[in-house]
Write a protein that holds these residues in place. Sequence first.
Motif, PDB file in Angstrom:
ATOM      1  N   HIS A   1       6.849   2.412  -0.881  1.00 12.94           N
ATOM      2  CA  HIS A   1       7.496   1.287  -1.348  1.00 12.94           C
ATOM      3  C   HIS A   1       6.394   0.525  -1.680  1.00 12.94           C
ATOM      4  N   ASN A   2       6.572  -0.667  -2.737  1.00 15.68           N
ATOM      5  CA  ASN A   2       6.047  -1.583  -3.019  1.00 15.68           C
ATOM      6  C   ASN A   2       4.751  -1.121  -3.572  1.00 15.68           C
ATOM      7  N   HIS A   3       4.588  -0.215  -3.919  1.00 13.84           N
ATOM      8  CA  HIS A   3       3.016   0.161  -5.097  1.00 13.84           C
ATOM      9  C   HIS A   3       3.773   0.532  -6.017  1.00 13.84           C
ATOM     10  N   PRO A   4       3.181   0.923  -7.541  1.00 15.40           N
ATOM     11  CA  PRO A   4       3.863   1.162  -8.455  1.00 15.40           C
ATOM     12  C   PRO A   4       3.432   3.173  -8.533  1.00 15.40           C
TER      13      PRO A   4
END
Lengths: 156, 308
Positions: free
Chosen positions: B107-110
């Motif tokens: 999560h939180n990374h593209p």
Amino acid sequence: MASEERGRGRLLHNMPGLLQASLNPWLVRVRNNPERLAFVLHRVTGVIILAYLVAHIFVTSATVDEALWESVMGALSGPLSRVGEWIVAGAVIFHGLNGIRLILVEFLGLGVGRPERPKPPYVPPSLRSGQRKGLYLVFALSLAGWALAGVIMFAG
Amino acid sequence: MAEKEWGRLPEPPREVVLRVKRYDPERGRTWWQEYRVPTYRGMTVLDALLWVKENADPSLSMRYSCRMGVCGSCGVVVNGVPRLACQTQIAAVASRENPVVTVEPLHNHPVVRDLVTDFTAFFEKHRRIIPHIVRRDMREVEEAEYEFLMTPDEHLSIYQYSLCIMCGLCYSACPVAASDPEYLGPQALAQAYRFIVDVRDEGYDRRIAIVDTEHGCHRCHFAATCSAVCPKDVDPAAAIQRLRRIVFLRRLGLWRKRKVAPLAGPLEKPLRRIRAEYPRHNLVEGADPERQAREPVDIDFREEWLRE
């Protein structure tokens, strides 16, 4: 689903967002992390307190007439609003106690342990130091205080 | 991350169902795909993903390199917890009653594709806090003739944070990073602390100015999930709280760096040169004793080492 052009394909933005992060303590299902639960409760109780404060200021400033004041107070003395007040009392107790813990940890760096040479099973110092004991104390005192508030409000 | 079953894992189930969250960048489509994977004792989640890639679906994409928890490439979310796929035993996340292992990208990374995430912004944040030793006179580092002096205690105060492998698990678990894409994140802030308290470093004022912002260390709300998921016991949560204490005291004018390490300088006593002796028995294959006798080698030693 916002996405961004990049070469041939698009990047998928994979962020849970503010609501998920603030309301769901099980967004990350990791064990040994009651701090996350406290973080979510702190946000939720903060919003409850803010909502109560705004409503309180509105009610006390709008009802200048004595007859209107009496009627509003009569409407707000029902069992449902008593339960609401009890929830606000619990929110204030938890938010205040946890706030003391957070001020000690975040401004003074207290209770997060000392850096050490890591050894298996790799439980970091901040998850077994003073702040963790403080957190359990906060949970226990909040529950006790909330129960006491309930006794005072409903039995009295 | 603490493994409760550490050292006494049960036998994994014969076959697990690997539910992988996939993403196709060309069509912009996300879907869950299930694979039945036969297991063996000691199989990791990365082994299972590679089994799928080799035997079931070659289009499955993931990133990995060392397979032993050193490089930090294979971070994925396994059953809702960010973990290194190579360090996660199938037996620790699946049981005979529940043989389903869900694998999602961090999560939180593209997401670039399937389980591959884009770390450009993450590394950029790491770069922003100046992750190297800064001296007033940078020639001391760039044209270094001697090392900086550091006591074991001073080393221990930064050692834990210097173990970071930049796998991005803490950033993926952070609830603040989940809502604020500008937030520097636990990894960069822990590294900022590590360099600010490093006795060899003099760039603390520059770093404090970088982290003392709305999206810097004051954004942290101490959910401590970063420390709970860290595979290397780096403890970013504690580092950020201590960093914040430094920033707070610095604003009040109460914090200053107590000590800056000096250069070691030349040795007080010259080293003693001795003739190296080669072993004459149990020679390794290809060693030539006669040639070694013709070309002797001298080694520099300190006096006290020779006494031992």
